[in-house]
Design a protein around this motif. Sequence first.
Motif, PDB file in Angstrom:
ATOM      1  N   GLY A  40     -19.636  -1.897  -6.712  1.00 50.00           N
ATOM      2  CA  GLY A  40     -18.213  -2.330  -6.835  1.00 50.00           C
ATOM      3  C   GLY A  40     -17.117  -1.973  -5.697  1.00 50.00           C
ATOM      4  O   GLY A  40     -17.858  -1.088  -4.951  1.00 50.00           O
ATOM      5  N   GLN A  41     -16.065  -2.611  -5.690  1.00 48.80           N
ATOM      6  CA  GLN A  41     -15.370  -2.469  -4.443  1.00 48.80           C
ATOM      7  C   GLN A  41     -13.944  -1.605  -5.089  1.00 48.80           C
ATOM      8  O   GLN A  41     -14.107  -0.530  -4.793  1.00 48.80           O
ATOM      9  CB  GLN A  41     -14.799  -3.811  -4.020  1.00 48.80           C
ATOM     10  CG  GLN A  41     -15.831  -4.586  -3.381  1.00 48.80           C
ATOM     11  CD  GLN A  41     -16.618  -3.836  -2.150  1.00 48.80           C
ATOM     12  OE1 GLN A  41     -15.833  -3.167  -1.533  1.00 48.80           O
ATOM     13  NE2 GLN A  41     -17.776  -4.021  -2.008  1.00 48.80           N
ATOM     14  N   GLN A  42     -13.032  -2.294  -5.835  1.00 48.90           N
ATOM     15  CA  GLN A  42     -11.815  -1.511  -6.148  1.00 48.90           C
ATOM     16  C   GLN A  42     -12.172  -0.930  -7.416  1.00 48.90           C
ATOM     17  O   GLN A  42     -12.092   0.465  -7.469  1.00 48.90           O
ATOM     18  CB  GLN A  42     -10.770  -2.490  -6.606  1.00 48.90           C
ATOM     19  CG  GLN A  42     -10.238  -3.214  -5.349  1.00 48.90           C
ATOM     20  CD  GLN A  42      -9.074  -4.055  -5.789  1.00 48.90           C
ATOM     21  OE1 GLN A  42      -8.671  -4.410  -6.939  1.00 48.90           O
ATOM     22  NE2 GLN A  42      -8.271  -4.643  -4.595  1.00 48.90           N
ATOM     23  N   SER A  43     -13.088  -1.181  -8.457  1.00 48.99           N
ATOM     24  CA  SER A  43     -13.305  -0.612  -9.686  1.00 48.99           C
ATOM     25  C   SER A  43     -14.864  -0.201  -9.306  1.00 48.99           C
ATOM     26  O   SER A  43     -15.632  -1.243  -9.249  1.00 48.99           O
ATOM     27  CB  SER A  43     -13.173  -1.316 -10.894  1.00 48.99           C
ATOM     28  OG  SER A  43     -13.574  -0.648 -12.237  1.00 48.99           O
ATOM     29  N   LYS A  44     -15.096   0.970  -9.376  1.00 49.58           N
ATOM     30  CA  LYS A  44     -16.726   1.441  -8.972  1.00 49.58           C
ATOM     31  C   LYS A  44     -17.311   1.900 -10.166  1.00 49.58           C
ATOM     32  O   LYS A  44     -16.733   2.502 -11.151  1.00 49.58           O
ATOM     33  CB  LYS A  44     -16.911   2.322  -7.834  1.00 49.58           C
ATOM     34  CG  LYS A  44     -16.102   1.879  -6.482  1.00 49.58           C
ATOM     35  CD  LYS A  44     -16.036   3.115  -5.410  1.00 49.58           C
ATOM     36  CE  LYS A  44     -15.278   2.387  -4.234  1.00 49.58           C
ATOM     37  NZ  LYS A  44     -15.347   3.366  -3.186  1.00 49.58           N
ATOM     38  N   THR A  45     -18.663   1.415 -10.119  1.00 50.39           N
ATOM     39  CA  THR A  45     -19.725   1.839 -11.364  1.00 50.39           C
ATOM     40  C   THR A  45     -20.743   2.682 -10.932  1.00 50.39           C
ATOM     41  O   THR A  45     -21.419   2.242  -9.870  1.00 50.39           O
ATOM     42  CB  THR A  45     -20.155   0.741 -12.252  1.00 50.39           C
ATOM     43  OG1 THR A  45     -18.971  -0.044 -12.920  1.00 50.39           O
ATOM     44  CG2 THR A  45     -20.963   1.324 -13.446  1.00 50.39           C
ATOM     45  N   GLY A  46     -20.833   3.854 -11.410  1.00 52.93           N
ATOM     46  CA  GLY A  46     -22.179   4.703 -11.051  1.00 52.93           C
ATOM     47  C   GLY A  46     -23.284   4.173 -12.047  1.00 52.93           C
ATOM     48  O   GLY A  46     -23.079   4.418 -13.232  1.00 52.93           O
TER      49      GLY A  46
END
Length: 250
Positions: free
Chosen positions: A77-83
């Motif tokens: 993801g870019q703005q909202s990132k998911t691990g």
Amino acid sequence: MEIRDATRSDADAIRSIARDSLDSTYTSFLEAETIDNAIEQWYGDSLTDELSDDRALFLVVERNGEIVGFSQSELVGQQSKTGRLLWLHVHPNHRGDATGVRLLVRTREELLEMGADQIRCFVLADNEGGNEFYRSHGFEQAGQREVEIGDETFTENVYVECDLEDDGEWGAIDEVEADGETIYVSYGEAARGTRSPFYTAYKSPDRRDQYAWFCGACDSVDNAMDAMGRIECNRCGNRRKATRWDASYL
């Protein structure tokens, strides 16, 4: 126990752990050829390059100098990132001693520090033990996806955190034997140490009576806290700095 970032020199150990873990858990629903394909697909020649990828996270667990488990994650993801925790493997001989949950906790912490807004975990739908592991440590199933292993397609369950407390803390708690005593470690209540976090330990699973601080570096409760909130483990030297201003340093 030490949990650290994997290096390129750990590639062979990671490959071996993955093989032993898959052979012990997945043979009830995966053919031997499929497991061979999985090892080659995920831990083949490209593994050393993946270990150097800035958006990939590989953590290994060492006990007495031997690697006994690892986790494989990525940040997307870019703005909202998911691990995304893709795989968590523990050698069969080291299951049931909190190695897996400690690795899960540290992986989650590292992904959040990398900027993740959400943690997702993936496990094959047919892996009953793996699914129960995530359900029992603060995650709930949020969906499914398809994954290809060799020429075959399998279903993976997708898990997200479900039991965050009102203050945003993670509620996972685990029964641990430390220094000859049974304690209940709350992994959501952590204090950063120089070598590893300190976790709050209770006498009972209801978390009513705090007992001690559990050192994440050496699995000990043999430590002391001074009036300024500094903690030092008497066994391994792991330390937490003061939590408020210490006038003696003026």
